[in-house]
Design a protein around this motif. Structure first.
Motif, PDB file in Angstrom:
ATOM      1  N   ASP A 246      68.716  82.501 108.080  1.00  0.00           N
ATOM      2  CA  ASP A 246      68.928  83.758 107.382  1.00  0.00           C
ATOM      3  C   ASP A 246      67.717  84.662 107.588  1.00  0.00           C
ATOM      4  OD1 ASP A 246      66.993  82.581 105.839  1.00  0.00           O
ATOM      5  OD2 ASP A 246      68.322  82.148 104.149  1.00  0.00           O
ATOM      6  N   SER A 247      67.836  85.912 107.151  1.00  0.00           N
ATOM      7  CA  SER A 247      66.783  86.890 107.408  1.00  0.00           C
ATOM      8  C   SER A 247      65.469  86.510 106.732  1.00  0.00           C
ATOM      9  CB  SER A 247      67.227  88.274 106.920  1.00  0.00           C
ATOM     10  OG  SER A 247      67.522  88.244 105.530  1.00  0.00           O
ATOM     11  N   GLN A 248      65.544  85.932 105.546  1.00  0.00           N
ATOM     12  CA  GLN A 248      64.325  85.561 104.834  1.00  0.00           C
ATOM     13  C   GLN A 248      63.584  84.440 105.563  1.00  0.00           C
ATOM     14  OE1 GLN A 248      64.991  84.539 100.764  1.00  0.00           O
ATOM     15  NE2 GLN A 248      62.809  84.307 100.279  1.00  0.00           N
ATOM     16  N   THR A 249      64.340  83.475 106.082  1.00  0.00           N
ATOM     17  CA  THR A 249      63.717  82.389 106.826  1.00  0.00           C
ATOM     18  C   THR A 249      63.074  82.899 108.109  1.00  0.00           C
ATOM     19  OG1 THR A 249      65.382  80.854 105.961  1.00  0.00           O
ATOM     20  CG2 THR A 249      64.117  80.139 107.872  1.00  0.00           C
ATOM     21  N   LYS A 250      63.754  83.828 108.776  1.00  0.00           N
ATOM     22  CA  LYS A 250      63.194  84.398 110.006  1.00  0.00           C
ATOM     23  C   LYS A 250      61.891  85.139 109.722  1.00  0.00           C
ATOM     24  CE  LYS A 250      67.579  84.935 112.474  1.00  0.00           C
ATOM     25  NZ  LYS A 250      68.536  85.904 113.054  1.00  0.00           N
ATOM     26  N   GLN A 251      61.862  85.913 108.622  1.00  0.00           N
ATOM     27  CA  GLN A 251      60.646  86.629 108.264  1.00  0.00           C
ATOM     28  C   GLN A 251      59.501  85.667 107.955  1.00  0.00           C
ATOM     29  OE1 GLN A 251      61.593  89.322 105.079  1.00  0.00           O
ATOM     30  NE2 GLN A 251      62.934  90.604 106.334  1.00  0.00           N
ATOM     31  N   SER A 252      59.833  84.557 107.300  1.00  0.00           N
ATOM     32  CA  SER A 252      58.808  83.563 106.978  1.00  0.00           C
ATOM     33  C   SER A 252      58.246  82.937 108.250  1.00  0.00           C
ATOM     34  CB  SER A 252      59.395  82.486 106.070  1.00  0.00           C
ATOM     35  OG  SER A 252      59.851  83.037 104.859  1.00  0.00           O
ATOM     36  N   LEU A 253      59.120  82.619 109.197  1.00  0.00           N
ATOM     37  CA  LEU A 253      58.675  82.033 110.459  1.00  0.00           C
ATOM     38  C   LEU A 253      57.801  83.002 111.245  1.00  0.00           C
ATOM     39  CD1 LEU A 253      61.935  80.200 111.648  1.00  0.00           C
ATOM     40  CD2 LEU A 253      59.842  79.157 110.741  1.00  0.00           C
ATOM     41  N   VAL A 254      58.172  84.286 111.225  1.00  0.00           N
ATOM     42  CA  VAL A 254      57.386  85.289 111.929  1.00  0.00           C
ATOM     43  C   VAL A 254      56.001  85.415 111.309  1.00  0.00           C
ATOM     44  CG1 VAL A 254      57.188  87.755 112.405  1.00  0.00           C
ATOM     45  CG2 VAL A 254      59.360  86.612 112.778  1.00  0.00           C
ATOM     46  N   LYS A 255      55.930  85.413 109.983  1.00  0.00           N
ATOM     47  CA  LYS A 255      54.631  85.535 109.310  1.00  0.00           C
ATOM     48  C   LYS A 255      53.769  84.299 109.538  1.00  0.00           C
ATOM     49  CE  LYS A 255      55.352  88.961 105.735  1.00  0.00           C
ATOM     50  NZ  LYS A 255      55.127  89.315 104.319  1.00  0.00           N
ATOM     51  N   ILE A 256      54.394  83.129 109.526  1.00  0.00           N
ATOM     52  CA  ILE A 256      53.634  81.902 109.788  1.00  0.00           C
ATOM     53  C   ILE A 256      53.047  81.942 111.197  1.00  0.00           C
ATOM     54  CG2 ILE A 256      53.844  79.412 110.140  1.00  0.00           C
ATOM     55  CD1 ILE A 256      55.901  79.394 107.867  1.00  0.00           C
ATOM     56  N   THR A 257      53.867  82.400 112.161  1.00  0.00           N
ATOM     57  CA  THR A 257      53.371  82.544 113.534  1.00  0.00           C
ATOM     58  C   THR A 257      52.235  83.559 113.594  1.00  0.00           C
ATOM     59  OG1 THR A 257      55.603  82.050 114.357  1.00  0.00           O
ATOM     60  CG2 THR A 257      54.040  83.059 115.903  1.00  0.00           C
ATOM     61  N   GLY A 258      52.390  84.652 112.842  1.00  0.00           N
ATOM     62  CA  GLY A 258      51.356  85.674 112.812  1.00  0.00           C
ATOM     63  C   GLY A 258      50.033  85.157 112.270  1.00  0.00           C
ATOM     64  N   PHE A 259      50.098  84.377 111.180  1.00  0.00           N
ATOM     65  CA  PHE A 259      48.871  83.813 110.613  1.00  0.00           C
ATOM     66  C   PHE A 259      48.243  82.789 111.571  1.00  0.00           C
ATOM     67  CE2 PHE A 259      50.650  85.232 106.446  1.00  0.00           C
ATOM     68  CZ  PHE A 259      49.578  86.052 106.092  1.00  0.00           C
ATOM     69  N   ALA A 260      49.096  82.086 112.326  1.00  0.00           N
ATOM     70  CA  ALA A 260      48.566  81.155 113.328  1.00  0.00           C
ATOM     71  C   ALA A 260      47.802  81.917 114.408  1.00  0.00           C
ATOM     72  CB  ALA A 260      49.707  80.350 113.946  1.00  0.00           C
ATOM     73  N   VAL A 261      48.332  83.089 114.806  1.00  0.00           N
ATOM     74  CA  VAL A 261      47.634  83.918 115.792  1.00  0.00           C
ATOM     75  C   VAL A 261      46.329  84.450 115.216  1.00  0.00           C
ATOM     76  CG1 VAL A 261      47.797  85.989 117.225  1.00  0.00           C
ATOM     77  CG2 VAL A 261      49.800  84.539 116.928  1.00  0.00           C
ATOM     78  N   VAL A 262      46.337  84.792 113.920  1.00  0.00           N
ATOM     79  CA  VAL A 262      45.115  85.256 113.265  1.00  0.00           C
ATOM     80  C   VAL A 262      44.037  84.172 113.313  1.00  0.00           C
ATOM     81  CG1 VAL A 262      44.085  85.921 111.061  1.00  0.00           C
ATOM     82  CG2 VAL A 262      46.262  86.915 111.760  1.00  0.00           C
ATOM     83  N   VAL A 263      44.436  82.937 112.991  1.00  0.00           N
ATOM     84  CA  VAL A 263      43.491  81.820 113.025  1.00  0.00           C
ATOM     85  C   VAL A 263      42.958  81.622 114.443  1.00  0.00           C
ATOM     86  CG1 VAL A 263      43.247  79.325 112.715  1.00  0.00           C
ATOM     87  CG2 VAL A 263      44.513  80.670 111.038  1.00  0.00           C
ATOM     88  N   PHE A 264      43.843  81.706 115.432  1.00  0.00           N
ATOM     89  CA  PHE A 264      43.413  81.543 116.825  1.00  0.00           C
ATOM     90  C   PHE A 264      42.485  82.681 117.245  1.00  0.00           C
ATOM     91  CE2 PHE A 264      44.215  82.133 121.442  1.00  0.00           C
ATOM     92  CZ  PHE A 264      43.681  80.927 121.875  1.00  0.00           C
ATOM     93  N   THR A 265      42.736  83.904 116.749  1.00  0.00           N
ATOM     94  CA  THR A 265      41.861  85.036 117.053  1.00  0.00           C
ATOM     95  C   THR A 265      40.462  84.811 116.499  1.00  0.00           C
ATOM     96  OG1 THR A 265      43.777  86.521 116.980  1.00  0.00           O
ATOM     97  CG2 THR A 265      41.593  87.534 116.845  1.00  0.00           C
ATOM     98  N   VAL A 266      40.386  84.369 115.246  1.00  0.00           N
ATOM     99  CA  VAL A 266      39.085  84.089 114.624  1.00  0.00           C
ATOM    100  C   VAL A 266      38.379  82.960 115.364  1.00  0.00           C
ATOM    101  CG1 VAL A 266      37.937  83.320 112.514  1.00  0.00           C
ATOM    102  CG2 VAL A 266      39.850  84.920 112.375  1.00  0.00           C
ATOM    103  N   PHE A 267      39.155  81.946 115.743  1.00  0.00           N
ATOM    104  CA  PHE A 267      38.593  80.818 116.500  1.00  0.00           C
ATOM    105  C   PHE A 267      38.013  81.287 117.822  1.00  0.00           C
ATOM    106  CE2 PHE A 267      39.422  77.601 119.812  1.00  0.00           C
ATOM    107  CZ  PHE A 267      38.581  76.583 119.363  1.00  0.00           C
TER     108      PHE A 267
END
Length: 231
Positions: free
Chosen positions: A25-46
């Motif tokens: 559903d749309s809410q699950t997709k948004q959650s997955l996108v945000k989780i991926t985004g935060f993973a990219v943020v962590v990788f950027t800081v790393f």
């Protein structure tokens, strides 16, 4: 509200059944996108910590490349991002683009802002092109300047692969071999002007981009520090 009837496959058309159920559903997709985004943020800081720390600790950690049990807890590392951070920074700074590797932080910042904050002010393809071309061009320019410095030893050995990394050093030597120092200098200057014209509409709007702009000052101060001792 009446449910829509599922479309039946036409005659002669096989019905495709997926092994996995991807009907989120749309809410699950948004959650997955945000989780991926935060993973990219962590990788950027790393990546940021790895590259920045590598600039000051690469000589102390260079011996790790000859350690058989480098990942052993008995072997110490000076890089603030640990041994993975040292290896990642060594690949970018030594093997690839030298100080030009910092351009990829801009790409990672844009990707993370699109995923987390849904900001789509610039396209990913354009950002990818600008980041990669900027990293490549700056690595060649830095390698050329380091080589032209002459008696400046760190110009060609800094960070293990030179200011522009092994990739920039190879391209710089290739251009000098074909066109000489003066023409290579002019060509690189023209390419730099053209590259700046590709993205002259950049506006520093987000905190991430502002941080990148501040770090660019440190980046060029570091280059100036190396070139100062060329005399």
């Amino acid at each position: 509200m009446p449910r829509k009837k599922q479309e039946q496959p036409k005659k002669g058309q096989k019905e495709y059944k997926s092994r996995f159920n991807w009907n989120f559903d749309s809410q699950t997709k948004q959650s997955l996108v945000k989780i991926t985004g935060f993973a990219v943020v962590v990788f950027t800081v790393f990546t940021f910590i790895s590259l920045t720390s590598y600039m000051f600790t690469w000589q102390e950690d260079q011996s790790l490349m000859h350690e058989v049990d480098m990942l052993s807890t008995a072997v110490e590392v000076e890089n603030l991002a640990g041994k993975w951070g040292f290896l990642w920074a060594w690949f970018l700074m030594h093997r690839c683009f030298g100080l030009g590797s910092f351009a990829f932080l801009f790409l990672l910042t844009v990707i993370s802002s699109r995923l987390v904050f849904k900001k789509q002010s610039r396209g990913i393809i354009r950002t990818l092109f600008i980041s990669f071309s900027g990293a490549l061009l700056s690595s060649v320019i830095l390698a050329f300047l380091g080589a032209v410095a002459g008696s400046f030893t760190d110009g060609t050995t800094a960070f293990g692969g030179g200011l522009g990394g092994e990739c920039g050093a190879y391209l710089s030597k290739w251009m000098v071999n074909l066109m000489g120092d003066i023409v290579t200098f002019l060509v690189l200057g023209v390419l730099a002007i053209v590259w700046l014209g590709l993205d002259n509409t950049i506006k520093v709007e987000t905190c991430g981009i502002s941080a990148m702009a501040c770090f660019c000052k440190l980046y060029f101060c570091k280059v100036a520090y190396f070139l100062w001792y060329a005399r």
